[in-house]
Enzyme design. Sequence first.
Site, PDB file in Angstrom:
ATOM      1  N   ASP A  12      27.291  60.649  83.478  1.00  0.00           N
ATOM      2  CA  ASP A  12      27.255  61.074  82.072  1.00  0.00           C
ATOM      3  C   ASP A  12      28.638  61.290  81.462  1.00  0.00           C
ATOM      4  O   ASP A  12      28.815  62.120  80.575  1.00  0.00           O
ATOM      5  CB  ASP A  12      26.414  62.364  81.917  1.00  0.00           C
ATOM      6  CG  ASP A  12      25.000  62.172  82.404  1.00  0.00           C
ATOM      7  OD1 ASP A  12      24.480  61.055  82.266  1.00  0.00           O
ATOM      8  OD2 ASP A  12      24.426  63.141  82.929  1.00  0.00           O
ATOM      9  N   LYS A  15      30.055  56.517  79.754  1.00  0.00           N
ATOM     10  CA  LYS A  15      30.278  55.107  80.104  1.00  0.00           C
ATOM     11  C   LYS A  15      29.656  54.163  79.078  1.00  0.00           C
ATOM     12  O   LYS A  15      30.245  53.153  78.714  1.00  0.00           O
ATOM     13  CB  LYS A  15      29.686  54.804  81.491  1.00  0.00           C
ATOM     14  CG  LYS A  15      30.290  55.631  82.604  1.00  0.00           C
ATOM     15  CD  LYS A  15      29.565  55.410  83.917  1.00  0.00           C
ATOM     16  CE  LYS A  15      28.163  55.957  83.970  1.00  0.00           C
ATOM     17  NZ  LYS A  15      28.042  57.425  83.909  1.00  0.00           N
ATOM     18  N   GLY A  39      21.233  56.948  82.159  1.00  0.00           N
ATOM     19  CA  GLY A  39      20.928  57.076  80.730  1.00  0.00           C
ATOM     20  C   GLY A  39      22.233  56.922  79.982  1.00  0.00           C
ATOM     21  O   GLY A  39      23.071  57.807  80.028  1.00  0.00           O
ATOM     22  N   HIS A  40      22.432  55.755  79.370  1.00  0.00           N
ATOM     23  CA  HIS A  40      23.699  55.480  78.682  1.00  0.00           C
ATOM     24  C   HIS A  40      23.433  55.500  77.176  1.00  0.00           C
ATOM     25  O   HIS A  40      22.736  54.633  76.658  1.00  0.00           O
ATOM     26  CB  HIS A  40      24.271  54.134  79.142  1.00  0.00           C
ATOM     27  CG  HIS A  40      24.620  54.125  80.598  1.00  0.00           C
ATOM     28  ND1 HIS A  40      25.119  53.027  81.251  1.00  0.00           N
ATOM     29  CD2 HIS A  40      24.557  55.109  81.538  1.00  0.00           C
ATOM     30  CE1 HIS A  40      25.344  53.337  82.524  1.00  0.00           C
ATOM     31  NE2 HIS A  40      24.998  54.588  82.725  1.00  0.00           N
ATOM     32  N   GLN A 221      25.852  56.225  87.018  1.00  0.00           N
ATOM     33  CA  GLN A 221      26.163  57.463  87.754  1.00  0.00           C
ATOM     34  C   GLN A 221      27.692  57.653  87.812  1.00  0.00           C
ATOM     35  O   GLN A 221      28.383  57.194  86.920  1.00  0.00           O
ATOM     36  CB  GLN A 221      25.539  57.455  89.163  1.00  0.00           C
ATOM     37  CG  GLN A 221      24.020  57.524  89.174  1.00  0.00           C
ATOM     38  CD  GLN A 221      23.330  56.213  88.916  1.00  0.00           C
ATOM     39  OE1 GLN A 221      23.590  55.207  89.555  1.00  0.00           O
ATOM     40  NE2 GLN A 221      22.420  56.188  87.972  1.00  0.00           N
TER      41      GLN A 221
HETATM   42  P1  GDP Z   1      26.863  57.880  80.385  1.00  0.00           P
HETATM   43  O1  GDP Z   1      25.671  58.084  81.227  1.00  0.00           O
HETATM   44  O2  GDP Z   1      28.133  57.938  81.146  1.00  0.00           O
HETATM   45  O3  GDP Z   1      26.771  56.655  79.511  1.00  0.00           O
HETATM   46  O4  GDP Z   1      26.914  59.121  79.389  1.00  0.00           O
HETATM   47  P2  GDP Z   1      25.659  59.709  78.557  1.00  0.00           P
HETATM   48  O5  GDP Z   1      25.345  58.772  77.461  1.00  0.00           O
HETATM   49  O6  GDP Z   1      24.567  60.127  79.469  1.00  0.00           O
HETATM   50  O7  GDP Z   1      26.292  61.064  78.028  1.00  0.00           O
HETATM   51  C1  GDP Z   1      27.427  61.078  77.228  1.00  0.00           C
HETATM   52  C2  GDP Z   1      27.062  61.765  75.898  1.00  0.00           C
HETATM   53  O8  GDP Z   1      28.257  62.123  75.224  1.00  0.00           O
HETATM   54  C3  GDP Z   1      26.306  60.872  74.940  1.00  0.00           C
HETATM   55  O9  GDP Z   1      25.411  61.673  74.204  1.00  0.00           O
HETATM   56  C4  GDP Z   1      27.385  60.315  74.026  1.00  0.00           C
HETATM   57  O10 GDP Z   1      26.907  59.998  72.727  1.00  0.00           O
HETATM   58  C5  GDP Z   1      28.325  61.478  73.959  1.00  0.00           C
HETATM   59  N1  GDP Z   1      29.750  61.143  73.799  1.00  0.00           N
HETATM   60  C6  GDP Z   1      30.448  60.098  74.312  1.00  0.00           C
HETATM   61  N2  GDP Z   1      31.766  60.221  74.019  1.00  0.00           N
HETATM   62  C7  GDP Z   1      31.894  61.367  73.320  1.00  0.00           C
HETATM   63  C8  GDP Z   1      33.009  62.069  72.767  1.00  0.00           C
HETATM   64  O11 GDP Z   1      34.167  61.663  72.867  1.00  0.00           O
HETATM   65  N3  GDP Z   1      32.748  63.237  72.133  1.00  0.00           N
HETATM   66  C9  GDP Z   1      31.493  63.742  71.996  1.00  0.00           C
HETATM   67  N4  GDP Z   1      31.350  64.890  71.367  1.00  0.00           N
HETATM   68  N5  GDP Z   1      30.414  63.120  72.518  1.00  0.00           N
HETATM   69  C10 GDP Z   1      30.614  61.961  73.171  1.00  0.00           C
HETATM   70  P1  IMO Z   2      24.354  57.960  84.309  1.00  0.00           P
HETATM   71  O1  IMO Z   2      24.462  56.492  84.580  1.00  0.00           O
HETATM   72  C1  IMO Z   2      23.958  61.988  85.891  1.00  0.00           C
HETATM   73  C2  IMO Z   2      21.739  62.463  89.632  1.00  0.00           C
HETATM   74  C3  IMO Z   2      20.413  63.181  89.573  1.00  0.00           C
HETATM   75  C4  IMO Z   2      20.368  63.779  90.958  1.00  0.00           C
HETATM   76  C5  IMO Z   2      21.016  62.710  91.821  1.00  0.00           C
HETATM   77  C6  IMO Z   2      20.046  61.783  92.501  1.00  0.00           C
HETATM   78  O2  IMO Z   2      23.618  58.292  83.062  1.00  0.00           O
HETATM   79  O3  IMO Z   2      25.670  58.628  84.437  1.00  0.00           O
HETATM   80  P2  IMO Z   2      18.378  59.859  91.724  1.00  0.00           P
HETATM   81  O4  IMO Z   2      17.453  59.796  90.541  1.00  0.00           O
HETATM   82  O5  IMO Z   2      19.427  58.825  91.722  1.00  0.00           O
HETATM   83  O6  IMO Z   2      17.636  59.977  93.000  1.00  0.00           O
HETATM   84  O7  IMO Z   2      19.133  61.290  91.546  1.00  0.00           O
HETATM   85  O8  IMO Z   2      21.844  61.947  90.938  1.00  0.00           O
HETATM   86  N1  IMO Z   2      21.848  61.321  88.697  1.00  0.00           N
HETATM   87  C7  IMO Z   2      22.588  61.326  87.576  1.00  0.00           C
HETATM   88  N2  IMO Z   2      23.304  62.312  87.010  1.00  0.00           N
HETATM   89  N3  IMO Z   2      23.957  60.760  85.337  1.00  0.00           N
HETATM   90  C8  IMO Z   2      23.285  59.751  85.918  1.00  0.00           C
HETATM   91  O9  IMO Z   2      23.376  58.472  85.484  1.00  0.00           O
HETATM   92  C9  IMO Z   2      22.515  60.015  87.069  1.00  0.00           C
HETATM   93  N4  IMO Z   2      21.717  59.280  87.875  1.00  0.00           N
HETATM   94  C10 IMO Z   2      21.330  60.081  88.869  1.00  0.00           C
HETATM   95  O10 IMO Z   2      20.405  64.170  88.566  1.00  0.00           O
HETATM   96  O11 IMO Z   2      21.187  64.924  91.017  1.00  0.00           O
HETATM   97 MG    MG Z   3      23.995  59.310  81.339  1.00  0.00          MG
END
Ligand code: GDP
Ligand code: IMO
Ligand code: MG
Length: 420
Positions: A12, A15, A39-40, A221
């Site tokens: 999270d 990416k 979840g991107h 991840q």
């Molecule tokens: P990922 O799994 O690495 O793609 O990250 P996620 O999408 O799960 O979580 C990142 C969250 O931060 C998302 O809700 C993005 O919209 C948000 N986000 C990304 N870059 C920034 C930033 O520079 N500032 C803020 N406030 N939010 C951001």
């Molecule tokens: P993105 O791509 C954050 C965590 C789960 C759990 C552990 C194992 O959005 O960054 P799994 O479902 O793989 O058996 O879970 O890894 N986890 C993540 N945490 N971002 C993710 O993906 C994750 N994918 C799995 O919360 O602790």
């Molecule tokens: Mg994510």
Amino acid sequence: MVDVILGLQWGDEGKGKIVDYFAPRYDVIARFQGGPNAGHMLYVDGKKVVLHQIPSGIFHENKINLIGNGVVLDPVTLKRECESVASFGINYRKNLFISKRTHLIIPTHRALDKASELSKGNEKIGSTLKGIGPAYMDKTGRNGLRVGDLLEKSFTSQYIKLRLKHQKLLDSMHFNDDISVWEDEFLEAIDFMREFNIVNGEYFINDKISKGQKVLAEGAQGSMLDVDFGTFPFVTSSNTISAGVCTGIGVAPQQIKDVMGVTKAYCTRVGSGPFPTELDNEKGELLRKVGQEFGATTGRPRRCGWIDLVALKYACMVNGVTKIIMTKADVLDAFSELQVCTNYEVNGKKTDEVPFQMTRVKIVPIWESLNGWNKDITHLRTPQELPEQMHHYVDFINKYLGVNISFISNGPGRDQLIEI
Ligand code: GDP
Ligand code: IMO
Ligand code: MG
């Protein structure tokens, strides 16, 4: 030539936003591992979209998106996601390709994930329950079904055989949830998938490379969730680090050029397991509130803390990071004082290494305090405009890691990324 974007923490890191930003500079965007546990989140035309299976380059016209063989694929999630992407006018039939060697997640994998977590009680991983662990177990255990199998007449009998094997395991775990709805959805999604561009991913990608096209490999991840180098057993079941790119799409190591590591300006983790810099107090609460730190896949509140340079340096080492992208810097606007962890005290001994085993030892972070900027930076667009305290924060991290932060993200929008 292949560049990589991957997470350096526990996932999270943002990416999805970063891949979406860089996608116009590449011809092919390829996911190399993970599954619908990812979840991107991206903003497209001002609307939020969360991608779980499809690479984050899908919203750019004329870019090829490949789901690599290292991914585990849930047809139901894929179908739903394709429908969502199509509502933005994207022709995924033209731009999305899937490797024949990609393993399938079947409904009983999800049931096994749930049964396994239930059996662990207090020691549960905090899995997203998407069937990731069981699907990768079937891959390494040499039982799994692959996307290419869908095209064969024997698919149904192969499926029934695997399902029966799983049923025996589920029975032994006294798991008897009714999963018939999942199965109906799965069989429907399987038919949908047969219409896809299903390719020999390794030939497909190497052919593009030999024609001089540029590939961006997208990780899911984060490095601390890597099955080998993460905080085992509280990890996911794939190699999230750059080495996973070679096995996850079928390219040779010498093709890989830049490894762009994404880190938040602080740190989060969702699910169970060690998190040395976690702030179980009002500061952690504030990070969660300002950063809207709730899981994009499960909606769970993310655990929050200060940046952990010990873990980050380790992640730079195992990935060979060439550039760092720091996201969510704007979330620190709320603080007048910042802390960074520069060492751990492990069972009373100071170290700058990530220990082999982080669950049964006591880890106390050793902090360095730095001044915060404590003002709104979300509207800034050039490095010159950034507050002096922020330059100091960035310089401190660069010096510690020996790799430079090349981009700073100061908001979720596509326009909120500053090249340093
Ligand atoms: P990922 O799994 O690495 O793609 O990250 P996620 O999408 O799960 O979580 C990142 C969250 O931060 C998302 O809700 C993005 O919209 C948000 N986000 C990304 N870059 C920034 C930033 O520079 N500032 C803020 N406030 N939010 C951001
Ligand atoms: P993105 O791509 C954050 C965590 C789960 C759990 C552990 C194992 O959005 O960054 P799994 O479902 O793989 O058996 O879970 O890894 N986890 C993540 N945490 N971002 C993710 O993906 C994750 N994918 C799995 O919360 O602790
Ligand atoms: Mg994510």
